[in-house]
Write a protein that holds these residues in place. Structure first.
Motif, PDB file in Angstrom:
ATOM      1  N   ARG A 258      -5.469   6.932   4.022  1.00 50.67           N
ATOM      2  CA  ARG A 258      -5.957   6.229   5.460  1.00 50.67           C
ATOM      3  C   ARG A 258      -7.050   5.642   5.127  1.00 50.67           C
ATOM      4  NH1 ARG A 258      -4.873  11.427   9.544  1.00 50.67           N
ATOM      5  NH2 ARG A 258      -2.575  11.131   9.298  1.00 50.67           N
ATOM      6  N   LYS A 259      -8.357   6.041   4.589  1.00 49.95           N
ATOM      7  CA  LYS A 259      -9.163   5.226   4.235  1.00 49.95           C
ATOM      8  C   LYS A 259      -9.063   3.996   3.017  1.00 49.95           C
ATOM      9  CE  LYS A 259     -12.612   8.939   4.207  1.00 49.95           C
ATOM     10  NZ  LYS A 259     -13.627   9.844   3.553  1.00 49.95           N
ATOM     11  N   MET A 260      -8.163   4.059   2.226  1.00 56.97           N
ATOM     12  CA  MET A 260      -7.833   2.754   1.544  1.00 56.97           C
ATOM     13  C   MET A 260      -7.154   2.025   2.303  1.00 56.97           C
ATOM     14  SD  MET A 260      -5.523   2.756  -1.906  1.00 56.97           S
ATOM     15  CE  MET A 260      -4.220   3.673  -1.260  1.00 56.97           C
ATOM     16  N   ALA A 261      -6.463   2.368   2.999  1.00 57.12           N
ATOM     17  CA  ALA A 261      -5.610   1.357   4.177  1.00 57.12           C
ATOM     18  C   ALA A 261      -6.326   0.684   4.809  1.00 57.12           C
ATOM     19  CB  ALA A 261      -4.280   2.250   4.829  1.00 57.12           C
ATOM     20  N   ALA A 262      -7.557   1.257   5.605  1.00 60.05           N
ATOM     21  CA  ALA A 262      -8.483   0.813   6.483  1.00 60.05           C
ATOM     22  C   ALA A 262      -9.000  -0.521   6.005  1.00 60.05           C
ATOM     23  CB  ALA A 262      -9.411   1.689   6.999  1.00 60.05           C
ATOM     24  N   ARG A 263      -9.345  -0.529   4.802  1.00 60.02           N
ATOM     25  CA  ARG A 263      -9.800  -1.622   4.157  1.00 60.02           C
ATOM     26  C   ARG A 263      -9.049  -2.783   4.306  1.00 60.02           C
ATOM     27  NH1 ARG A 263     -11.258   2.003  -0.553  1.00 60.02           N
ATOM     28  NH2 ARG A 263     -13.320   2.954   0.003  1.00 60.02           N
ATOM     29  N   TYR A 264      -7.860  -2.742   4.254  1.00 61.64           N
ATOM     30  CA  TYR A 264      -6.897  -3.799   4.148  1.00 61.64           C
ATOM     31  C   TYR A 264      -6.447  -4.291   5.713  1.00 61.64           C
ATOM     32  CZ  TYR A 264      -6.469  -3.701  -0.740  1.00 61.64           C
ATOM     33  OH  TYR A 264      -6.833  -3.473  -2.089  1.00 61.64           O
ATOM     34  N   VAL A 265      -6.543  -2.961   6.560  1.00 62.86           N
ATOM     35  CA  VAL A 265      -5.838  -3.124   7.810  1.00 62.86           C
ATOM     36  C   VAL A 265      -6.730  -3.773   8.724  1.00 62.86           C
ATOM     37  CG1 VAL A 265      -5.217  -1.708   9.757  1.00 62.86           C
ATOM     38  CG2 VAL A 265      -4.265  -1.317   7.751  1.00 62.86           C
ATOM     39  N   ARG A 266      -8.020  -3.677   8.487  1.00 62.07           N
ATOM     40  CA  ARG A 266      -9.120  -4.219   9.259  1.00 62.07           C
ATOM     41  C   ARG A 266      -9.500  -5.791   9.011  1.00 62.07           C
ATOM     42  NH1 ARG A 266     -13.633   0.037  11.095  1.00 62.07           N
ATOM     43  NH2 ARG A 266     -12.213   1.164  11.931  1.00 62.07           N
ATOM     44  N   ASP A 267      -9.019  -6.210   7.632  1.00 64.48           N
ATOM     45  CA  ASP A 267      -9.321  -7.704   7.376  1.00 64.48           C
ATOM     46  C   ASP A 267      -8.465  -8.665   8.340  1.00 64.48           C
ATOM     47  OD1 ASP A 267      -9.472 -10.060   6.434  1.00 64.48           O
ATOM     48  OD2 ASP A 267      -9.555  -9.431   4.322  1.00 64.48           O
TER      49      ASP A 267
ATOM     50  N   LEU B 272       1.049  -1.287  -0.015  1.00 66.36           N
ATOM     51  CA  LEU B 272       0.120   0.055   0.066  1.00 66.36           C
ATOM     52  C   LEU B 272       0.803   1.297  -0.009  1.00 66.36           C
ATOM     53  CD1 LEU B 272      -2.648  -1.082   2.593  1.00 66.36           C
ATOM     54  CD2 LEU B 272      -2.663  -1.090   0.398  1.00 66.36           C
ATOM     55  N   PRO B 273       0.323   2.349  -0.427  1.00 65.27           N
ATOM     56  CA  PRO B 273       1.159   3.495  -0.391  1.00 65.27           C
ATOM     57  C   PRO B 273       1.443   3.880   1.031  1.00 65.27           C
ATOM     58  CG  PRO B 273      -0.723   3.933  -1.997  1.00 65.27           C
ATOM     59  CD  PRO B 273      -1.015   2.584  -1.277  1.00 65.27           C
ATOM     60  N   GLY B 274       2.294   4.747   1.150  1.00 65.23           N
ATOM     61  CA  GLY B 274       2.823   5.001   2.755  1.00 65.23           C
ATOM     62  C   GLY B 274       1.766   5.966   3.119  1.00 65.23           C
ATOM     63  N   LEU B 275       1.513   5.977   4.461  1.00 67.30           N
ATOM     64  CA  LEU B 275       0.592   6.770   5.268  1.00 67.30           C
ATOM     65  C   LEU B 275       1.299   8.048   5.563  1.00 67.30           C
ATOM     66  CD1 LEU B 275      -0.854   4.126   7.560  1.00 67.30           C
ATOM     67  CD2 LEU B 275      -1.892   5.259   5.552  1.00 67.30           C
TER      68      LEU B 275
ATOM     69  N   VAL C 107      11.606   3.482  19.803  1.00 67.77           N
ATOM     70  CA  VAL C 107      10.644   2.746  19.223  1.00 67.77           C
ATOM     71  C   VAL C 107       9.311   3.731  19.658  1.00 67.77           C
ATOM     72  CG1 VAL C 107       9.082   0.733  19.448  1.00 67.77           C
ATOM     73  CG2 VAL C 107      11.605   0.458  18.990  1.00 67.77           C
ATOM     74  N   THR C 108       9.197   4.086  21.062  1.00 67.09           N
ATOM     75  CA  THR C 108       8.255   4.879  21.332  1.00 67.09           C
ATOM     76  C   THR C 108       7.966   6.029  20.758  1.00 67.09           C
ATOM     77  OG1 THR C 108       9.751   5.998  22.838  1.00 67.09           O
ATOM     78  CG2 THR C 108       8.555   4.096  23.520  1.00 67.09           C
ATOM     79  N   SER C 109       8.905   6.513  19.771  1.00 68.24           N
ATOM     80  CA  SER C 109       8.525   7.852  19.042  1.00 68.24           C
ATOM     81  C   SER C 109       7.969   7.462  17.760  1.00 68.24           C
ATOM     82  CB  SER C 109       9.948   8.596  18.948  1.00 68.24           C
ATOM     83  OG  SER C 109      10.858   8.009  18.164  1.00 68.24           O
ATOM     84  N   LEU C 110       7.748   6.296  17.304  1.00 68.82           N
ATOM     85  CA  LEU C 110       7.355   6.099  15.917  1.00 68.82           C
ATOM     86  C   LEU C 110       5.760   6.545  15.896  1.00 68.82           C
ATOM     87  CD1 LEU C 110       8.486   2.576  15.465  1.00 68.82           C
ATOM     88  CD2 LEU C 110       9.212   4.438  14.469  1.00 68.82           C
ATOM     89  N   ASP C 111       5.277   7.285  14.827  1.00 72.19           N
ATOM     90  CA  ASP C 111       4.037   7.952  14.591  1.00 72.19           C
ATOM     91  C   ASP C 111       3.223   6.976  13.884  1.00 72.19           C
ATOM     92  OD1 ASP C 111       5.137  10.255  15.909  1.00 72.19           O
ATOM     93  OD2 ASP C 111       5.736  11.045  13.883  1.00 72.19           O
ATOM     94  N   GLU C 112       3.996   6.035  13.044  1.00 70.69           N
ATOM     95  CA  GLU C 112       3.071   5.068  12.284  1.00 70.69           C
ATOM     96  C   GLU C 112       2.363   4.305  12.840  1.00 70.69           C
ATOM     97  OE1 GLU C 112       6.199   7.210   9.853  1.00 70.69           O
ATOM     98  OE2 GLU C 112       6.309   6.100  11.784  1.00 70.69           O
ATOM     99  N   VAL C 113       2.956   3.626  14.065  1.00 69.39           N
ATOM    100  CA  VAL C 113       2.299   2.327  14.674  1.00 69.39           C
ATOM    101  C   VAL C 113       0.762   3.124  15.316  1.00 69.39           C
ATOM    102  CG1 VAL C 113       2.120   0.851  16.466  1.00 69.39           C
ATOM    103  CG2 VAL C 113       4.276   1.196  14.837  1.00 69.39           C
ATOM    104  N   PRO C 114       0.812   4.198  16.189  1.00 67.96           N
ATOM    105  CA  PRO C 114      -0.498   4.474  16.430  1.00 67.96           C
ATOM    106  C   PRO C 114      -1.608   4.853  15.495  1.00 67.96           C
ATOM    107  CG  PRO C 114       1.298   5.656  17.659  1.00 67.96           C
ATOM    108  CD  PRO C 114       1.771   4.822  16.496  1.00 67.96           C
ATOM    109  N   MET C 115      -1.252   5.160  14.211  1.00 71.36           N
ATOM    110  CA  MET C 115      -2.055   5.553  13.154  1.00 71.36           C
ATOM    111  C   MET C 115      -2.640   4.113  12.654  1.00 71.36           C
ATOM    112  SD  MET C 115      -1.466   7.285   9.412  1.00 71.36           S
ATOM    113  CE  MET C 115      -0.842   8.864  10.106  1.00 71.36           C
ATOM    114  N   VAL C 116      -1.785   3.182  12.423  1.00 72.36           N
ATOM    115  CA  VAL C 116      -2.136   1.939  11.916  1.00 72.36           C
ATOM    116  C   VAL C 116      -3.063   1.322  13.014  1.00 72.36           C
ATOM    117  CG1 VAL C 116      -1.803  -0.565  11.294  1.00 72.36           C
ATOM    118  CG2 VAL C 116      -0.243   1.394  10.403  1.00 72.36           C
TER     119      VAL C 116
END
Length: 97
Positions: free
Chosen positions: A39-48, A18-21, A63-72
C-alpha cells in the motif's frame, strides 16, 4: 514492471504495473506487514495527478462489492499515507473518471 513507449511525433508513454494490493491479508504479522508495504509503494504512484490509473479487479457479481476501489480511493485521497507519498499536499482531488 516498467514499460517505456517512445516515438517521434507522439507523447511518450510509461506504464507501471504495480504488485496487486492485498485487500484482506491473513491474520499473521508477516502477511499484514507485506500488505502495508504494498500500500505504501502504491500510494506514491496513485497520488501523482499526472498518472492515469487503471484499476484491475477480480470479476464479481456486483460492482458495489469490489473491495479494491475503496482501497485505491483511500491511497489517493486519505490521510494514512502522507508520510510516504509526499505529505498532505500530495493527495489527489479525484482519480475516478
Amino acid at each position: 514492471m516498467r514499460i517505456d513507449i517512445t516515438s517521434s511525433g507522439v507523447h511518450d508513454l510509461v506504464i507501471f504495473d504495480l504488485p496487486g494490493l492485498i485487500v484482506n491479508p491473513r491474520d499473521d504479522p508477516v502477511s499484514k506487514k507485506n500488505a502495508e508495504q504494498l500500500r505504501k509503494m502504491a500510494a506514491r504512484y496513485v497520488r501523482d495527478p499526472q498518472n492515469i490509473l487503471a484499476v484491475v479487479s477480480k470479476c464479481k457479481e456486483r460492482v458495489t462489492s469490489l473491495d479494491e476501489v475503496p482501497m485505491v480511493d483511500d491511497l489517493a485521497v486519505g490521510d494514512a499515507y502522507d508520510d510516504v507519498a509526499g505529505g498532505p499536499g500530495s493527495k489527489r482531488a479525484t482519480w475516478k473518471a
